[in-house]
Design a protein around this motif. Structure first.
Motif, PDB file in Angstrom:
ATOM      1  N   VAL A 140       0.916  -1.319  -0.058  1.00  0.00           N
ATOM      2  CA  VAL A 140       0.059  -0.173  -0.152  1.00  0.00           C
ATOM      3  C   VAL A 140       0.764   1.394  -0.038  1.00  0.00           C
ATOM      4  CG1 VAL A 140      -1.667   1.330   1.329  1.00  0.00           C
ATOM      5  CG2 VAL A 140      -1.954  -1.146   1.244  1.00  0.00           C
ATOM      6  N   SER A 184      -1.109   4.816  -1.739  1.00  0.00           N
ATOM      7  CA  SER A 184      -2.203   4.734  -1.316  1.00  0.00           C
ATOM      8  C   SER A 184      -2.396   4.553   0.312  1.00  0.00           C
ATOM      9  CB  SER A 184      -2.941   3.331  -1.905  1.00  0.00           C
ATOM     10  OG  SER A 184      -4.484   3.517  -1.296  1.00  0.00           O
ATOM     11  N   THR A 185      -3.640   4.551   1.054  1.00  0.00           N
ATOM     12  CA  THR A 185      -3.627   4.649   2.385  1.00  0.00           C
ATOM     13  C   THR A 185      -4.891   3.564   3.018  1.00  0.00           C
ATOM     14  OG1 THR A 185      -5.222   6.519   2.326  1.00  0.00           O
ATOM     15  CG2 THR A 185      -3.194   6.857   2.743  1.00  0.00           C
ATOM     16  N   SER A 245      -8.399  -4.812  -3.195  1.00  0.00           N
ATOM     17  CA  SER A 245      -8.521  -3.539  -2.407  1.00  0.00           C
ATOM     18  C   SER A 245      -8.835  -4.380  -0.705  1.00  0.00           C
ATOM     19  CB  SER A 245      -9.656  -2.851  -2.652  1.00  0.00           C
ATOM     20  OG  SER A 245     -10.998  -3.645  -2.538  1.00  0.00           O
ATOM     21  N   PRO A 256      -2.042   3.573  -7.144  1.00  0.00           N
ATOM     22  CA  PRO A 256      -3.419   3.615  -6.797  1.00  0.00           C
ATOM     23  C   PRO A 256      -4.228   2.899  -7.995  1.00  0.00           C
ATOM     24  CG  PRO A 256      -2.347   5.595  -6.122  1.00  0.00           C
ATOM     25  CD  PRO A 256      -1.420   4.733  -6.976  1.00  0.00           C
ATOM     26  N   ALA A 270      -7.651   0.528   1.300  1.00  0.00           N
ATOM     27  CA  ALA A 270      -6.462   0.630   0.420  1.00  0.00           C
ATOM     28  C   ALA A 270      -7.027   0.152  -0.889  1.00  0.00           C
ATOM     29  CB  ALA A 270      -5.335   0.286   0.843  1.00  0.00           C
ATOM     30  N   GLU A 271      -7.095   0.506  -2.229  1.00  0.00           N
ATOM     31  CA  GLU A 271      -7.234   0.214  -3.452  1.00  0.00           C
ATOM     32  C   GLU A 271      -6.093   0.274  -4.357  1.00  0.00           C
ATOM     33  OE1 GLU A 271     -10.791   2.430  -4.573  1.00  0.00           O
ATOM     34  OE2 GLU A 271     -12.157   1.010  -3.713  1.00  0.00           O
ATOM     35  N   ILE A 272      -5.486  -0.874  -4.776  1.00  0.00           N
ATOM     36  CA  ILE A 272      -4.442  -0.783  -5.651  1.00  0.00           C
ATOM     37  C   ILE A 272      -4.469  -1.412  -6.880  1.00  0.00           C
ATOM     38  CG2 ILE A 272      -2.833  -0.474  -3.509  1.00  0.00           C
ATOM     39  CD1 ILE A 272      -1.855  -3.365  -4.031  1.00  0.00           C
TER      40      ILE A 272
END
Length: 364
Positions: A238, A243-244, A298, A334, A302-304
């Motif tokens: 992440v 991303s977070t 995800s 992201p 967080a979505e990657i």
């Protein structure tokens, strides 16, 4: 009650103007503020010590029970309770339903300061897990634990025998953020095999080290290192993506996140337990090929999207069956809007001709 108005009061002219001047002299020009303060006094004055006080009768069943009750580690099992409304120190029997369903009474011990606990493993070069804890003390004459270090996730008690560590809630049902889970699992994994140690630092900055002699008891302690590695690698992925992960989750939800486990295993696991296998038809195929696997996933907010270079090696020389031998993370970001386009663009940038479309892969 008697009140001598002549000695306490102030004379004024018996006219409307005199009365107004007397009132303003007593309460000021801001009547709203005065009324608000008087309402506060009516509600709070006389309750400086406590609004409700009680008397509890209970049976002492063990030598250490009083000390554990004083530290808030276990409740009083009340056999009789009386509650009073004690305004200005005058107890009046409380009438109400507030305590009708109260069976256990917990004592909240005063805080004596904040200490720091670091959990270390057998390998001195492994990162420790650190926690701020509250110190509570019990009178030694109570004959039980005399000190308590309390954290939301664990307690450490000190008695004449030594130090005792235990977690304080149901491990699988509690929701924590990714960072909190990583820190807790790292610490528990350090202590799980009985070779870890605790470094406890006081408010004054003095540090004492305590070996953990026994292994942890609890649900599946052997899974702690694997859970720690999975969540710490997801956290790393992440961070690499930019991303977070801000949402709290349970450990059971983490175990059920299959797509994220695949992403972590392919991207950051040095020895992933699974592999990919394909039949690749074609004339004079070499014994080793490169492919690009791409996907999105995800978890915990967080979505990657990510791409992994896959080295494929022929399994049987006379057959077109290839199996993955190595994975290498080449990109993470992201989550993209068009996953297929993202895969094509990254394959072109990497000079790879074979794309492994996640929609066309089967899991076995």
């Amino acid at each position: 009650m008697s009140f001598d108005y002549s000695s306490k009061g102030s004379p004024f002219e018996l006219t409307p103007e005199g009365l107004r001047a007397a009132i303003e002299g007593a309460v000021g020009n801001d009547q709203g503020t005065y009324v608000k303060e008087k309402q506060r006094q009516l509600e709070e004055l006389g309750y400086e010590d406590a609004e409700l006080v009680g008397q509890v009768v209970f049976r002492v069943e063990r030598d250490d029970q009083l000390a554990r009750v004083a530290l808030g580690l276990e409740p009083l099992k009340s056999s009789a309770m009386q509650v009073f409304d004690a305004r200005f120190g005058i107890p009046v029997p409380y009438i109400g339903s507030l305590f009708d369903d109260l069976d256990d009474v917990y004592v909240t011990p005063p805080e004596m300061g904040t200490w720091r606990v670091a959990m270390k493993g057998a390998d001195a070069l492994e990162a420790a897990a650190s926690f701020d804890v509250k110190l509570h003390l019990a009178p030694p004459e109570l004959g039980g634990p005399y000190a308590l270090l309390k954290h939301d996730d664990f307690t450490i008690t000190f008695d004449d025998v030594g130090l005792h560590f235990e977690t304080v809630d149901v491990f699988t049902e509690t929701r924590r953020t990714l960072g909190d889970w990583c820190n807790l699992l790292r610490g528990l994994a350090h202590l799980a095999d009985g070779r870890g140690r605790l470094a406890i630092t006081t408010t004054a900055g003095n540090t004492c080290h305590f070996p953990v002699a026994g292994s942890l008891n609890g649900p599946n302690p052997e899974d702690l290192p694997k859970l720690r590695d999975f969540l710490e690698r997801w956290k790393r992925l992440v961070e690499l993506a930019g991303s977070t992960a801000t949402e709290a989750f349970t450990i059971d939800e983490a175990k059920a996140s299959w797509a994220v486990q695949v992403a972590v295993g392919l991207s950051l696991d040095p020895d992933p337990p699974g592999y990919m296998e394909f039949d690749i038809e074609g004339e004079c195929q070499p014994n080793e090929l490169e492919a690009l696997y791409f996907n999105s996933c995800s978890f915990a907010g967080a979505e990657i999207s990510f791409c992994v270079r896959v080295v494929l090696k022929r399994v049987i020389k006379t057959k077109p069956k290839f199996r993955s031998a190595k994975f290498e993370l080449v990109d993470v970001r992201p989550q993209v809007l068009d996953l297929k386009q993202y895969g094509r663009e990254r394959a072109e940038a990497e000079g790879i001709q074979i794309l492994l479309d996640p929609d066309l892969l089967e899991t076995t």
